[in-house]
Design an enzyme around this catalytic site. Structure first.
Site, PDB file in Angstrom:
ATOM      1  N   LEU A  64       0.826  -1.210   0.000  1.00 13.41           N
ATOM      2  CA  LEU A  64       0.000   0.000   0.000  1.00 13.41           C
ATOM      3  C   LEU A  64       0.862   1.263   0.000  1.00 13.41           C
ATOM      4  O   LEU A  64       1.929   1.304   0.615  1.00 13.41           O
ATOM      5  CB  LEU A  64      -0.909   0.020   1.234  1.00 13.41           C
ATOM      6  CG  LEU A  64      -1.933  -1.101   1.366  1.00 13.41           C
ATOM      7  CD1 LEU A  64      -2.794  -0.859   2.598  1.00 13.41           C
ATOM      8  CD2 LEU A  64      -2.799  -1.224   0.127  1.00 13.41           C
TER       9      LEU A  64
ATOM     10  N   GLY B 196       1.530  -5.483   1.092  1.00 12.33           N
ATOM     11  CA  GLY B 196       0.489  -5.649   0.083  1.00 12.33           C
ATOM     12  C   GLY B 196       0.954  -6.392  -1.147  1.00 12.33           C
ATOM     13  O   GLY B 196       0.144  -7.022  -1.833  1.00 12.33           O
TER      14      GLY B 196
ATOM     15  N   ASN C   6       4.732  -7.704   6.559  1.00 10.58           N
ATOM     16  CA  ASN C   6       5.382  -6.896   7.590  1.00 10.58           C
ATOM     17  C   ASN C   6       4.512  -5.754   8.090  1.00 10.58           C
ATOM     18  O   ASN C   6       5.005  -4.776   8.645  1.00 10.58           O
ATOM     19  CB  ASN C   6       6.712  -6.345   7.071  1.00 10.58           C
ATOM     20  CG  ASN C   6       6.548  -5.416   5.886  1.00 10.58           C
ATOM     21  OD1 ASN C   6       5.732  -5.665   5.012  1.00 10.58           O
ATOM     22  ND2 ASN C   6       7.338  -4.348   5.855  1.00 10.58           N
ATOM     23  N   GLU C   7       3.187  -5.879   7.910  1.00  8.95           N
ATOM     24  CA  GLU C   7       2.278  -4.811   8.342  1.00  8.95           C
ATOM     25  C   GLU C   7       2.468  -4.469   9.820  1.00  8.95           C
ATOM     26  O   GLU C   7       2.471  -3.285  10.193  1.00  8.95           O
ATOM     27  CB  GLU C   7       0.818  -5.220   8.086  1.00  8.95           C
ATOM     28  CG  GLU C   7       0.383  -5.113   6.640  1.00  8.95           C
ATOM     29  CD  GLU C   7       0.742  -6.337   5.816  1.00  8.95           C
ATOM     30  OE1 GLU C   7       0.299  -6.414   4.655  1.00  8.95           O
ATOM     31  OE2 GLU C   7       1.470  -7.212   6.314  1.00  8.95           O
TER      32      GLU C   7
END
Length: 207
Positions: free
Chosen positions: A58, A103, A126-127
């Site tokens: 994102l 994303g 890895n959010e």
């Protein structure tokens, strides 16, 4: 970019410099392209990226600048793109041409097959490392691909892994030299087209 290959194989190449980050307008374009691909005669679909970069995920600065309605619409576009890829009536392969964090990994998980470039690239969810909650649909997609325990580890550690580790964990299905990633994804699609389509779609619908 849309690239037409023989046997009605369609390649959608992500091309939004510098990192193919998924901004709302870019997501809307991808949703439209994936939705119309079967209707326009595509028998299989390859989602690829630029050399060295599949997608960085994102576009966080753009998302942070959205109001509540804009953010809701952007997330819905991402979820719709995932749904269209996962439930496509045609084979869909991700040609992971380089880095695929966050994303980028989510898009790859939504595809039916994942071929990743060998080299000094990283992929993973890895959010959590950047303070973003993993949405339920992303968790469900990771669990489908990896199983519950490994999906939990990937989602809660924020770890980004190299291609060899990604293959060992089942994040990707195949590795190839960078110049062979798209051809290998196309070859998988061609092999799928040799199978009875209705029988092929049935187990995917169940999943």
């Amino acid at each position: 970019a849309r690239i037409q290959h023989p046997q009605e194989l369609l390649e959608l190449c992500l091309d939004r410099p510098p990192a193919n980050a998924l901004a709302p307008d870019f997501l809307e374009l991808l949703v439209a392209a994936v939705r119309r691909a079967p209707a326009e005669g595509a028998r299989a679909l390859v989602l690829s990226g630029r050399p060295g970069m599949f997608s960085a995920g994102l576009d966080v600065p753009v998302f942070l600048a959205l109001d509540r309605a804009g953010a809701r619409a952007a997330w819905q576009s991402l979820f719709e793109l995932m749904r269209l890829l996962a439930l496509a009536p045609i084979p869909v392969a991700a040609a992971i041409t380089g880095h695929g964090p966050a994303g980028g990994c989510v898009l790859a998980f939504a595809c039916h097959q994942r071929v990743m470039a060998q080299g000094r690239f990283k992929i993973g969810l890895n959010e959590v490392a950047v303070g973003v909650r993993v949405p339920d649909l992303v968790w469900a997609c990771a669990r489908h691909v990896l199983g519950p325990r490994l999906a939990e580890r990937l989602c809660t550690s924020g770890e980004l892994v190299d291609p060899e580790r990604a293959l060992a964990l089942g994040i990707v299905d195949e590795l190839a030299p960078p110049e062979e990633v798209v051809p290998r994804a196309l070859a998988w699609c061609t092999a799928q087209l040799a199978l009875p389509p209705q029988a092929l779609r049935s187990p995917r619908a169940l999943a």
